[in-house]
Design an enzyme around this catalytic site. Structure first.
Site, PDB file in Angstrom:
ATOM      1  N   ARG A 250      16.555  14.942   8.624  1.00  0.00           N
ATOM      2  CA  ARG A 250      15.789  14.264   9.681  1.00  0.00           C
ATOM      3  C   ARG A 250      16.356  14.502  11.082  1.00  0.00           C
ATOM      4  NH1 ARG A 250      15.880   9.791   6.130  1.00  0.00           N
ATOM      5  NH2 ARG A 250      17.516   8.843   7.398  1.00  0.00           N
TER       6      ARG A 250
ATOM      7  N   ARG B 196      19.476  -3.572  21.186  1.00  0.00           N
ATOM      8  CA  ARG B 196      20.679  -2.794  21.520  1.00  0.00           C
ATOM      9  C   ARG B 196      20.854  -2.735  23.036  1.00  0.00           C
ATOM     10  NH1 ARG B 196      21.142   2.443  17.853  1.00  0.00           N
ATOM     11  NH2 ARG B 196      23.269   2.257  18.633  1.00  0.00           N
TER      12      ARG B 196
ATOM     13  N   ASN C 210      24.676   4.358  21.699  1.00  0.00           N
ATOM     14  CA  ASN C 210      24.526   3.388  22.781  1.00  0.00           C
ATOM     15  C   ASN C 210      25.254   3.723  24.081  1.00  0.00           C
ATOM     16  OD1 ASN C 210      22.776   1.426  22.141  1.00  0.00           O
ATOM     17  ND2 ASN C 210      24.304  -0.205  22.006  1.00  0.00           N
TER      18      ASN C 210
ATOM     19  N   GLN D 208      28.900   4.857   9.444  1.00  0.00           N
ATOM     20  CA  GLN D 208      28.159   3.692   9.945  1.00  0.00           C
ATOM     21  C   GLN D 208      29.088   2.823  10.788  1.00  0.00           C
ATOM     22  OE1 GLN D 208      26.739   2.891   6.006  1.00  0.00           O
ATOM     23  NE2 GLN D 208      24.722   3.650   6.545  1.00  0.00           N
TER      24      GLN D 208
ATOM     25  N   GLU E 162      30.056   7.563  18.099  1.00  0.00           N
ATOM     26  CA  GLU E 162      28.929   8.461  18.369  1.00  0.00           C
ATOM     27  C   GLU E 162      29.388   9.903  18.137  1.00  0.00           C
ATOM     28  OE1 GLU E 162      27.067   7.106  22.047  1.00  0.00           O
ATOM     29  OE2 GLU E 162      27.492   5.036  21.483  1.00  0.00           O
TER      30      GLU E 162
END
Ligand SMILES: [Zn+2]
Length: 277
Positions: free
Chosen positions: A125, A262, A169, A70, A3
């Site tokens: 984005r 998730r 997460n 990723q 993250e």
């Protein structure tokens, strides 16, 4: 997936080896890096930074290498003489006078002119990066109170990269637990004090994770647990991946939920639902 804090730490590590150095040699076997010989080779590395989960390496040629790891990408930093011995596929290699920095296995890599990097579809984005110094707790509070998100569930909102870039997460579970917010609560269900606590925790838990290698539990709790000789997985987080174990704050058993497949772990005592009161 790493993250925001993990990617920022990797950027720091890579930056120590590369910033201010000239890329003296290297190889760029990935198809999107065909222009690297002219745009990277022989150029100085001006900066290495991250935005959310993307890495940005800027060169004196006026170009930036964007990459996103990723699930499977990995960066390594070695002294130049060290044999990296990896079974992974090499994507990019930067050699300076002292170091070898390599990117393995990632598939989302592209060179873009530095002035145009914000137009990259992923970066375009993204909302404000929670780790950015320019993003304050009051900015985060204002966003939580905005019409755009005030009817979204906390569990959804915490992973919305247009709202809080860089969260994933483990930060989702840990922030909601630290703030005492139930994952099904929406900002419109909460009073001002709770919203403020939530905004504060979005920043403080993420910054602590960056500064303390992913540790999100209260640091005194972590130290006490460490002193008892307990392994890191027992004290790194307060609730995430502690399902069916006691909450480190109150002793209640941590419950695992799933949202969109998730996992989200939470404590029913520390995070009561405001909607059922
Ligand atoms: Zn608890």
């Amino acid at each position: 997936m790493p993250e925001g804090p993990e990617i920022r730490r990797a950027a720091d590590r890579i930056g120590k080896a590369l910033v201010g150095k000239t890329v003296e040699a290297g190889s760029w076997p990935f198809p999107s890096l065909q222009q690297a010989d002219s745009l990277i080779l022989g150029h100085e590395v001006l900066s290495v930074t991250s935005r959310a989960k993307a890495m940005l390496i800027r060169f004196s040629s006026g170009w930036t290498m964007y990459s996103h790891n990723q699930l499977y990408g990995r960066w390594t930093v070695h002294l130049k003489a060290t044999d990296p011995r990896s079974n992974r596929s090499l994507r990019a290699e930067f050699l300076t006078d002292k170091h070898a920095v390599r990117l393995w296995s990632a598939t989302d890599i592209v060179l873009v002119p530095t002035p145009e990097e914000n137009a990259h579809p992923f970066l375009a984005r993204l909302g404000p990066d929670v780790l950015a110094e320019s993003v304050s707790k009051s900015d985060l509070l204002a966003h939580l109170k905005s019409k755009a998100v005030h009817r979204k569930k906390a569990a959804t909102l915490m992973l919305d990269q247009r709202s809080f870039a860089g969260l994933g997460n483990y930060l989702r579970s840990e922030i909601l637990h630290a703030a005492g917010v139930h994952p099904d609560d929406r900002p419109c269900d909460l009073d001002e004090a709770t919203l403020k606590r939530w905004a504060d925790c979005i920043k403080s838990v993420t910054v602590q994770a960056y500064e303390h290698n992913g540790t999100t539990v209260d640091l005194k709790v972590a130290e006490a647990s460490k002193a008892r000789g307990e392994p890191r997985r027992m004290w790194r987080h307060a609730v995430f991946c502690r399902n069916d174990r006691p909450c480190l704050n109150c002793g209640e058993l941590v419950v695992r939920l799933r949202y969109g497949g998730r996992r989200l772990d939470y404590c029913p005592t520390c995070q009561p639902s405001s909607r059922s009161i």
